[in-house]
Design a protein around this motif. Structure first.
Motif, PDB file in Angstrom:
ATOM      1  N   SER A 289       2.164   6.717  -6.689  1.00  0.00           N
ATOM      2  CA  SER A 289       1.146   7.705  -7.059  1.00  0.00           C
ATOM      3  C   SER A 289       1.686   9.121  -6.921  1.00  0.00           C
TER       4      SER A 289
ATOM      5  N   VAL B 236      -3.840   4.839  -6.355  1.00  0.00           N
ATOM      6  CA  VAL B 236      -4.581   5.063  -5.104  1.00  0.00           C
ATOM      7  C   VAL B 236      -5.655   3.997  -4.928  1.00  0.00           C
TER       8      VAL B 236
ATOM      9  N   GLY C 145      -4.107   0.829  -3.790  1.00  0.00           N
ATOM     10  CA  GLY C 145      -3.822   0.961  -2.362  1.00  0.00           C
ATOM     11  C   GLY C 145      -5.069   0.761  -1.520  1.00  0.00           C
TER      12      GLY C 145
ATOM     13  N   THR D 222       0.545   7.927   3.650  1.00  0.00           N
ATOM     14  CA  THR D 222       1.229   8.121   2.363  1.00  0.00           C
ATOM     15  C   THR D 222       0.245   8.081   1.199  1.00  0.00           C
ATOM     16  N   THR D 223      -0.590   7.024   1.162  1.00  0.00           N
ATOM     17  CA  THR D 223      -1.474   6.819   0.018  1.00  0.00           C
ATOM     18  C   THR D 223      -2.725   7.680   0.069  1.00  0.00           C
TER      19      THR D 223
ATOM     20  N   ALA E 195      -0.572  11.281  -1.250  1.00  0.00           N
ATOM     21  CA  ALA E 195      -0.807  10.955  -2.660  1.00  0.00           C
ATOM     22  C   ALA E 195      -2.163  11.462  -3.133  1.00  0.00           C
TER      23      ALA E 195
ATOM     24  N   ASN F 185       0.835  -1.205   0.000  1.00  0.00           N
ATOM     25  CA  ASN F 185       0.000   0.000   0.000  1.00  0.00           C
ATOM     26  C   ASN F 185       0.870   1.255   0.000  1.00  0.00           C
TER      27      ASN F 185
ATOM     28  N   GLY G 225       1.272   4.255  -2.799  1.00  0.00           N
ATOM     29  CA  GLY G 225       1.191   5.679  -2.494  1.00  0.00           C
ATOM     30  C   GLY G 225       2.386   6.456  -3.014  1.00  0.00           C
TER      31      GLY G 225
END
Length: 249
Positions: free
Chosen positions: A59, A75, A78, A109-110, A114, A52, A56
């Motif tokens: 992305s 995304v 993720g 992060t994702t 992102a 995941n 991110g």
């Protein structure tokens, strides 16, 4: 030529030593195999969380390089990984403090950085909106506990991310619409509303089928049907959290 077994140094004692060495070798190989299996069991969910996080980061790089569709698509991948990692951890009995922290880092992060970059332009107000979105995800991840088992306070950030990514691709990145959606998602995430723990892979068969459909859509479908699928899935969680998506429902 003399047989090895008949040689002076190789009698009953010698063959017994050989068998003992062989047994130790087999036992060592077996122990190593068990250790590998145990390591895999304990870290399967962590591997999904790392996956995941990688989605991110990829992305983020895609957004910075102007590959907007790829950024949105990553995304959504993720999104699937995040729904799976908790279920795998509980299924394998491998829940840990490290896993929980890794999951939060991956989510930030994702579904924080992102996703916020999907809104980024050169305009100052858009950049401020991006920062507000990241901060709302940070607040959501830090203070989501409601004190009630299996209940969250505030909309889980994966759903706001899926809505933004899907709407962005369907609208051809209509910035006016995305700004309105982003503000709405920020308000949902920092709200005091209660939402159920979305145990999609640990609930009824139809929820597992929805997840399987998401996997098929993201890997085998063209953009519009997949985006509509994820948009309806995420919006349904906002509109009907308990009647549809409660772990008891």
């Amino acid at each position: 030529m003399k047989s090895v077994l008949n040689s002076p140094g190789f009698g009953i004692t010698g063959s017994s030593g050989l068998f003992q060495c062989t047994n130790k070798l087999f036992l060592s190989d077996g122990a190593t195999g068990l250790q590998i299996k145990e390591f895999a069991r304990k870290n399967a969910a962590n591997a999904l969380s790392v996956g995941n996080m990688v989605m991110g980061m990829a992305s983020i790089l895609s957004s910075l390089n102007g590959h907007h569709h790829a950024a949105c698509w990553l995304v959504l991948i993720g999104y699937l990984l995040d729904l799976a990692d908790g279920a795998v951890a509980r299924r394998l009995g491998a829940c840990s403090a490290l896993g929980a922290k890794l999951d939060d880092f991956a989510d930030f992060t994702t579904f924080g950085i992102a996703t916020a970059l999907l809104l980024r332009t050169t305009d100052l107000l858009d950049n401020i909106l991006c920062m507000c979105y990241v901060l709302s995800v940070f607040v959501r991840l830090c203070f989501f506990s409601s004190g009630i088992p299996f209940v969250y306070r505030g909309l889980p950030c994966i759903y706001s991310s899926a809505i933004l990514a899907s709407a962005s691709m369907l609208s051809g990145r209509n910035l006016a619409m995305l700004r309105v959606i982003a503000v709405a998602m920020i308000l949902f995430m920092i709200s005091q509303n209660f939402y159920p723990h979305d145990r999609v892979l640990e609930s009824q068969a139809w929820k597992k089928a929805v997840f399987a459909g998401g996997v098929v859509m993201v890997f085998c479908s063209s953009f519009p049907p997949a985006c509509v699928y994820y948009l309806l899935w995420s919006v349904s969680f906002i509109l009907f959290p308990y009647s549809l998506w409660s772990s008891k429902g």
